[in-house]
Motif scaffolding. Structure first.
Motif, PDB file in Angstrom:
ATOM      1  N   TYR A  55       0.793  -1.241   0.000  1.00 50.73           N
ATOM      2  CA  TYR A  55       0.000   0.000   0.000  1.00 50.73           C
ATOM      3  C   TYR A  55       0.820   1.282   0.000  1.00 50.73           C
ATOM      4  N   GLY A  87       3.388   0.131  -3.738  1.00 51.62           N
ATOM      5  CA  GLY A  87       2.016   0.174  -4.237  1.00 51.62           C
ATOM      6  C   GLY A  87       1.779   1.073  -5.433  1.00 51.62           C
ATOM      7  N   ASN A 114      -0.488   6.431  -5.555  1.00 51.28           N
ATOM      8  CA  ASN A 114      -1.385   6.434  -4.383  1.00 51.28           C
ATOM      9  C   ASN A 114      -1.375   5.106  -3.612  1.00 51.28           C
ATOM     10  N   ARG A 128      -2.082   2.317  -4.790  1.00 51.09           N
ATOM     11  CA  ARG A 128      -3.304   1.604  -5.163  1.00 51.09           C
ATOM     12  C   ARG A 128      -3.124   0.647  -6.351  1.00 51.09           C
ATOM     13  N   GLN A 129      -1.940   0.653  -6.954  1.00 50.19           N
ATOM     14  CA  GLN A 129      -1.795  -0.040  -8.235  1.00 50.19           C
ATOM     15  C   GLN A 129      -2.156  -1.524  -8.156  1.00 50.19           C
ATOM     16  N   ASP A 175      -6.085  -2.106  -6.807  1.00 49.51           N
ATOM     17  CA  ASP A 175      -7.087  -1.715  -7.807  1.00 49.51           C
ATOM     18  C   ASP A 175      -7.352  -2.826  -8.828  1.00 49.51           C
ATOM     19  N   LEU A 203      -5.675  -0.514   4.640  1.00 52.97           N
ATOM     20  CA  LEU A 203      -5.430   0.681   3.825  1.00 52.97           C
ATOM     21  C   LEU A 203      -4.626   1.705   4.606  1.00 52.97           C
ATOM     22  N   ASN A 218      -3.985   6.002   0.543  1.00 57.38           N
ATOM     23  CA  ASN A 218      -4.676   5.187  -0.471  1.00 57.38           C
ATOM     24  C   ASN A 218      -6.086   5.715  -0.769  1.00 57.38           C
ATOM     25  N   ARG A 219      -6.498   6.767  -0.036  1.00 60.12           N
ATOM     26  CA  ARG A 219      -7.839   7.363  -0.200  1.00 60.12           C
ATOM     27  C   ARG A 219      -8.952   6.359   0.130  1.00 60.12           C
ATOM     28  N   VAL A 274     -11.891   4.235  -2.150  1.00 59.02           N
ATOM     29  CA  VAL A 274     -11.977   2.767  -2.230  1.00 59.02           C
ATOM     30  C   VAL A 274     -13.373   2.307  -1.821  1.00 59.02           C
TER      31      VAL A 274
END
Lengths: 126, 207
Positions: free
Chosen positions: B115, B134, B137, B139-140, B143, B163, B167-168, B172
């Motif tokens: 993350y 990650g 962000n 998130r790769q 996601d 998270l 990672n927002r 998510v």
């Protein structure tokens, strides 16, 4: 790799494969292990199983005699202790230690080493 | 929840259990009643099981059959050893995320993803980078998993995801809600500079 694990794996992730299930097993080394039997757990596991795939897997490792070819042949299986113990044995106590899984559509082989199937694909296969 | 031993492992090529691992275990333990009464999990899958500490603890705690995937074969071996030492069944598959797992069977899915926000080229650049890098962000990697969730989970299935604030988490949540999953941040914790949380996304009704 237990036969329960085999029941949960497919090769649908390969580009162009539509079902990829069940994977064929060629076993070089099969080991029997002991696991505690739990009636309720075994009943719940049976509800999750693809029975045909399990039977074919059992046959390919020499354990087809332990379970019926059709689950519908067994009446009230949740109360049949002898049957549940046999299923428990086949799904959790028979382990493929060395061998291969094979995609039924492409023939792509996935090695099993030290009980762990290697299902990684190359970039050009996905 | 009992913490499995991991002192038989070396952590050169696999992730050493840390605050994020323990936060994930604590979040699952806090859902004890709901998991047993509503989800009634039979089959659990941990993605990226690493040392195997989380799936081994969960297997023991909830009496579930645990599958584990890891892209690193050394982690698969470590997971097996940790499970064996804890006296539980965890079955390992060397695989990317959930690619070879059939749909509709997983009652409980667990993921402590890589993350940490990094440059995209750092993602998957080594065994140890797999455990933390990650990308954008952070998130790769996660996601790629999200679109697969509705098919993968069983009808009462639940997903626990670690998270980082960067990672927002709200974004998510929205992504997973759009897939029909009920979402909630169930635990938060600050660990050094990291603001961590656990998101629960569920098909089963939340009490």
């Amino acid at each position: 790799m237990k036969l329960l694990t085999h029941n949960m794996l497919s090769s649908r992730c390969i580009k162009g494969v539509s079902v990829g299930y069940p994977l064929k097993i060629s076993a070089k080394n099969v080991r029997l292990v002991n696991c505690d039997f739990d009636t309720d757990f075994t009943v719940r596991i049976i509800q999750k199983l693809d029975w045909n795939a399990l039977w074919e897997a059992a046959e390919s490792v020499g354990h087809a005699d332990d379970i019926p070819k059709n689950l519908s042949d067994i009446d009230d299986y949740d109360k049949n202790d002898e049957f549940l113990r046999k299923v428990h044995h086949v799904v959790l106590e028979v382990e493929v230690i060395e061998g291969e899984l094979e995609c039924p559509e492409t023939g792509r082989k996935f090695p099993i080493e030290d009980g762990v199937p290697n299902m990684l694909l190359n970039e050009d296969e996905v | 929840m009992e913490t499995p031993f991991t002192n038989h492992l070396s952590f050169e090529h696999i992730y050493e259990p840390a605050e994020d691992s323990f936060l994930l275990m604590d979040a699952i333990e806090a859902d004890d009643f709901w998991l047993r009464e509503t989800v009634k999990p039979t089959i659990c899958l941990e993605i990226g099981s690493g040392s195997g500490i989380v799936c081994s603890a969960v297997a023991k705690f909830l009496n579930v059959f645990c599958l584990a995937t890891d892209i690193n074969s050394l982690a698969c071996r470590a997971t097996r050893e940790t499970a064996q030492r804890a006296g539980v069944i965890v079955e390992c598959v060397n695989a990317d995320l959930v690619k070879p797992v059939v749909t509709g069977k997983i009652d409980m899915l667990i993921f402590n993803p890589p993350y940490v926000p990094t440059e995209n080229y750092e993602v998957a650049s080594s065994n140890i980078a797999h455990t933390w890098a990650g990308g954008l962000n952070g998130r790769q990697v996660m996601d790629r998993l999200f679109p697969l969730l509705p098919e993968l989970l069983s009808e009462r299935g639940v997903f626990y995801l670690v998270l980082l604030e960067q990672n927002r988490p709200q974004e998510v949540e929205r992504i997973l809600q759009m897939q029909g999953l009920e979402c909630q941040i169930v635990m938060k914790r600050r660990a050094g500079i990291e603001k961590l949380c656990v998101l629960r996304a569920s098909k089963a009704q939340i009490i």
